[in-house]
Design an enzyme around this catalytic site. Sequence first.
Site, PDB file in Angstrom:
ATOM      1  N   GLY A  45     -16.808  15.839 -35.185  1.00 20.88           N
ATOM      2  CA  GLY A  45     -16.485  14.639 -34.429  1.00 20.88           C
ATOM      3  C   GLY A  45     -17.281  14.586 -33.144  1.00 20.88           C
ATOM      4  N   GLY A  47     -17.105  13.908 -29.065  1.00 19.02           N
ATOM      5  CA  GLY A  47     -16.217  13.903 -27.913  1.00 19.02           C
ATOM      6  C   GLY A  47     -16.720  12.983 -26.832  1.00 19.02           C
ATOM      7  N   GLY A  48     -16.119  13.126 -25.647  1.00 18.80           N
ATOM      8  CA  GLY A  48     -16.498  12.259 -24.531  1.00 18.80           C
ATOM      9  C   GLY A  48     -17.854  12.600 -23.963  1.00 18.80           C
ATOM     10  N   PHE A  49     -18.283  13.871 -24.125  1.00 13.13           N
ATOM     11  CA  PHE A  49     -19.536  14.293 -23.488  1.00 13.13           C
ATOM     12  C   PHE A  49     -20.510  14.937 -24.472  1.00 13.13           C
ATOM     13  CE2 PHE A  49     -15.881  15.164 -20.645  1.00 13.13           C
ATOM     14  CZ  PHE A  49     -16.018  14.054 -19.836  1.00 13.13           C
ATOM     15  N   ILE A  52     -19.190  17.821 -31.750  1.00 14.33           N
ATOM     16  CA  ILE A  52     -18.611  19.068 -32.230  1.00 14.33           C
ATOM     17  C   ILE A  52     -18.996  19.254 -33.688  1.00 14.33           C
ATOM     18  CG2 ILE A  52     -16.483  20.385 -32.548  1.00 14.33           C
ATOM     19  CD1 ILE A  52     -15.216  18.653 -30.395  1.00 14.33           C
ATOM     20  N   LYS A  70     -19.231  23.333 -29.908  1.00 17.97           N
ATOM     21  CA  LYS A  70     -19.287  22.122 -29.079  1.00 17.97           C
ATOM     22  C   LYS A  70     -20.641  22.106 -28.380  1.00 17.97           C
ATOM     23  CE  LYS A  70     -16.359  19.577 -25.841  1.00 17.97           C
ATOM     24  NZ  LYS A  70     -15.115  19.633 -25.018  1.00 17.97           N
ATOM     25  N   ASP A 176      -5.972  17.308 -17.830  1.00 19.76           N
ATOM     26  CA  ASP A 176      -6.267  16.292 -18.847  1.00 19.76           C
ATOM     27  C   ASP A 176      -5.483  16.593 -20.134  1.00 19.76           C
ATOM     28  OD1 ASP A 176      -7.394  14.010 -19.871  1.00 19.76           O
ATOM     29  OD2 ASP A 176      -9.246  15.000 -20.531  1.00 19.76           O
TER      30      ASP A 176
END
Length: 540
Positions: A45, A47-49, A52, A70, A176
């Site tokens: 998937g 992620g925000g940055f 992965i 990651k 978070d």
Amino acid sequence: MAGKAKKAAPKKKGAGYKMPDPIPTGEVIKDTIFKKEWRIGPSIGVGGFGEIYSACDNTSKAKDYPYAIKIEPSENGPLFVENNFYSRNANKDDITQYMKSKKLSNLGMPIYYGKGTHACKGTSYRYLVLEKYGKDVWSLFNNAGKRFQPATVFQLGLQMLDVLEYIHSRGYVHADIKGANMLLGLKKGCENQVYLVDFGLATRVKEDQPFTPNPKCAHDGTIEYTSRDAHLGEPTMRGDLEILGYNMFHWLTGELPWEKVLKTATTVQNMKESFLKDVRKNITKQFADVPEALIKFFEHINALKPKAVPDYAKCRKLFEDYLKAQGVKRTNKLDFAPPKKTASKTIDNSIEEDDASDEEPIKPQKNGDAPKRRGRKPKVTVEVDTENEEPEPVKETKKKGKRKSSEPAVLVKVKKAKLNPTQTPPAKKNHTNIATQTSTEKPVRQSPRNNTSRHVSFDSPISEIVGNGKMSSSINSSGDIFDDSFTIKEVKVKPKRKLLSMKDEEVTVKRVVKKKVAGVKKTRSWKDSATIVNGRAPPS
């Protein structure tokens, strides 16, 4: 001659962070720290940055990928922060020692297996190797119709409390916490454990400095769950618990009061301040299904000072007591099925005909609308255990008549007074009253077929014979009854039942006794013959 094609610049996504180009499957990453080689598998998937990927040890011949890598461009900062956090706090030996000290069988703190930098197609990447996990709680929450069962919510809360206590003991806050960062374990024995990941906003707590808002870091985190302290730019330990509380509240109710204004961070901040100012009133007024344990959890957070260490044991006890009351253990399997819809109880407001006068008048609606008629609501049958209860008396209802009073009926018990026995009235003249006398011998009932004597009652002339022993001239007796077949005999007997006016005394009772008389030859009478003989009537 055509010039060289320029390499496409990394894509940017949100807040200026660059998204990496896809890494080809089979790419081998050399880990210089742990002296290992990792082989890249299919993507898991984005992620925000960064992205992965699944991965495995390059020396393994197995086809599965038990690890996750990651990867993000080195120019981005979040993975750099996360790598530093993992290298200091996610060591396997440290986590194992902490679990033994707290007597925990599982802890939702990920263990890291490698980190470093890698170059691919002229681009430098930073990577982090972790254990591969399963589904995230946020996707399970959406699949359940955005509602979790209360027991599941408090089980998740207990697991997160354990992780946060470990992180805080190391001097960090997560800042978070959300369902997308909670992943289910895949290893055997860990399928029921949720792991907290993504420490890109992890911040070291400044214990020696006072609480000071930082406008540069204001509103950092996921806006739905950002704590009030994080809205001011200073993440705290109590802020982590507040974020967890917002998640639990969302899982229970399926909504947050500030969901519609997420685009304006300051408005969300003000609504959170107002919500927690009187959290008990705000929750009980609008959300009746929220358990008391979560309200007390928020109240404990409000009582904490900005730099104070939360009372984890107290918070844990609140959650455990709720689960115990529901008959659930924290180690039970997590149930992510949608909560069962329970039919709400409705009061039977049906109006009886006799109570029609108590009905409230129908009020006219505003704007000239026609008044709504009050129909009968459906009755709900409620089973009540009345095994040990006394049955209620049946109320007699009349079809017509005035309406009965609404006052409760009062049952009055009247004690009957015992009356003194009155004296027996005097016997008539020339008549002995034997109605009050008793006999030990019971009269023998004779069959109607064998009954050869006539029935004698106290109203017959024989009563005068018993009383005086003589035949009164007024008696019209028949010869076939008193033809020397009866005599009077006096017998002394003791009464079987006590009379009102006597004690244990013998009573003399006069009886009429049938006397055996030698047979007397009776002449034939016309009464013994048929009514009509040979067509002629009997002689007159």
